[in-house]
Design an enzyme around this catalytic site. Sequence first.
Site, PDB file in Angstrom:
ATOM      1  N   TYR A  99       0.817  -1.209   0.000  1.00 40.86           N
ATOM      2  CA  TYR A  99       0.000   0.000   0.000  1.00 40.86           C
ATOM      3  C   TYR A  99       0.854   1.264   0.000  1.00 40.86           C
ATOM      4  O   TYR A  99       1.672   1.483   0.888  1.00 40.86           O
ATOM      5  CB  TYR A  99      -0.879  -0.022   1.248  1.00 40.86           C
ATOM      6  CG  TYR A  99      -2.138   0.820   1.194  1.00 40.86           C
ATOM      7  CD1 TYR A  99      -3.234   0.405   0.450  1.00 40.86           C
ATOM      8  CD2 TYR A  99      -2.243   1.992   1.920  1.00 40.86           C
ATOM      9  CE1 TYR A  99      -4.403   1.146   0.426  1.00 40.86           C
ATOM     10  CE2 TYR A  99      -3.404   2.747   1.908  1.00 40.86           C
ATOM     11  CZ  TYR A  99      -4.487   2.310   1.158  1.00 40.86           C
ATOM     12  OH  TYR A  99      -5.652   3.044   1.145  1.00 40.86           O
ATOM     13  N   SER A 194       1.156  -7.799   1.538  1.00 41.31           N
ATOM     14  CA  SER A 194       0.137  -6.862   2.006  1.00 41.31           C
ATOM     15  C   SER A 194      -0.833  -6.523   0.865  1.00 41.31           C
ATOM     16  O   SER A 194      -1.466  -7.413   0.318  1.00 41.31           O
ATOM     17  CB  SER A 194       0.800  -5.614   2.594  1.00 41.31           C
ATOM     18  OG  SER A 194      -0.143  -4.810   3.264  1.00 41.31           O
ATOM     19  N   GLN A 195      -0.909  -5.246   0.450  1.00 41.41           N
ATOM     20  CA  GLN A 195      -1.739  -4.928  -0.713  1.00 41.41           C
ATOM     21  C   GLN A 195      -1.306  -5.752  -1.921  1.00 41.41           C
ATOM     22  O   GLN A 195      -2.140  -6.230  -2.704  1.00 41.41           O
ATOM     23  CB  GLN A 195      -1.634  -3.447  -1.051  1.00 41.41           C
ATOM     24  CG  GLN A 195      -2.343  -3.059  -2.355  1.00 41.41           C
ATOM     25  CD  GLN A 195      -2.071  -1.630  -2.777  1.00 41.41           C
ATOM     26  OE1 GLN A 195      -2.919  -0.772  -2.641  1.00 41.41           O
ATOM     27  NE2 GLN A 195      -0.867  -1.381  -3.284  1.00 41.41           N
ATOM     28  N   ASP A 280       0.381  -9.122  13.555  1.00 41.63           N
ATOM     29  CA  ASP A 280       0.166  -8.098  12.533  1.00 41.63           C
ATOM     30  C   ASP A 280      -0.955  -7.161  12.993  1.00 41.63           C
ATOM     31  O   ASP A 280      -2.099  -7.575  13.147  1.00 41.63           O
ATOM     32  CB  ASP A 280      -0.222  -8.784  11.223  1.00 41.63           C
ATOM     33  CG  ASP A 280      -0.200  -7.857  10.017  1.00 41.63           C
ATOM     34  OD1 ASP A 280      -0.325  -6.637  10.205  1.00 41.63           O
ATOM     35  OD2 ASP A 280      -0.073  -8.374   8.887  1.00 41.63           O
ATOM     36  N   HIS A 310       3.542  -6.870  10.771  1.00 38.49           N
ATOM     37  CA  HIS A 310       3.186  -6.784   9.352  1.00 38.49           C
ATOM     38  C   HIS A 310       4.379  -7.013   8.420  1.00 38.49           C
ATOM     39  O   HIS A 310       4.193  -7.211   7.224  1.00 38.49           O
ATOM     40  CB  HIS A 310       2.538  -5.430   9.066  1.00 38.49           C
ATOM     41  CG  HIS A 310       1.839  -5.372   7.747  1.00 38.49           C
ATOM     42  ND1 HIS A 310       0.903  -6.311   7.360  1.00 38.49           N
ATOM     43  CD2 HIS A 310       1.954  -4.509   6.696  1.00 38.49           C
ATOM     44  CE1 HIS A 310       0.461  -6.018   6.152  1.00 38.49           C
ATOM     45  NE2 HIS A 310       1.093  -4.947   5.720  1.00 38.49           N
TER      46      HIS A 310
END
Length: 329
Positions: A99, A194-195, A280, A310
């Site tokens: 992100y 993640s994203q 996370d 994360h």
Amino acid sequence: MPLTDMSLAQLRAFSPTVREPADFDDFWRETLAEARTAADLAGEKARATRTPADTPITELIVEDLTFPGFNAEPVKAWAIRPKGREGEKLPVVVEFNGYNGGRGIVGERALWALAGYAYVFMDTRGQGSGWGTGGDTSDPHGSNAAVSGWMTRGILDPKQHFYRRVFTDAARLIDEVRTWDFIDPTRIAVTGGSQGGGIAIAAAGLSPDVWALMPDVAFLCAWEHGTDVAVSDPYQELARYLAVHREHTETVWNTAAYFDGVNFAKRITVPALFSVALMDDVVPPSTTFAGFNALASADKAIEVYAYNGHEGGQTYQWLKQAEFLAARR
């Protein structure tokens, strides 16, 4: 940092109810058809190009890629592969970013190429200014009134949502990579953290003949549940939006369902290696498990990093991925 979600036993069994639009498949079929038609109509103006990158790296072939994504709009990527492999058909790893990160400076990511793969790292349109070393792809589309970030951009209409464009870019990149004469089109793996993991899940759902799916600490699964339990952004962008726009709750979740990784995972049957971190505090582990547990794949595994946040497994997970692909070559 404490565990941020359920126990591991609960996570392994977690299967939340996620809205699934009746026209989910038609929506995405039409979206990709429109993007491909737009590129055909644009002709030479939308033709993908690979040019030698300006870099001091001499032991790899490094190219600056521009390809037509959503609406035939130009999207940037890096394409890197080992030298001295002329005449071979290389397996490929296509990676998507986290992100607000961009593709960055050429050569920052080279492990896959050093391991003998062709490697492609896609820029994320409109992003690239939150961390890292920048991005180069604009997103020339407006939005409804939105919270800072990308989750609520276009949230009142799935045709206008930011991730409709990003997921289309990802699928169109796979279309492009398949045409290269130095790659094996039957061995295109997708990955990201993640994203980027969420985009990889969507890409595998939209390109069902990819070779393998390898998302890390995957975001963008179980949006409604994630917003209920997350303590930080990006999920909290949705909570802040709904705290103001109370009247749009049903519209928001109906739109989000078109981009929910759980709905893509139900359609994925290729080998998959996920990872999750139980501490996370950005992507609740239950959301990643929601995507993993929904997979239709018979060949699937998830690496659990019990004491990580994360950042997840980082290079430890890359080694697991390399072993995973090597066993399926």
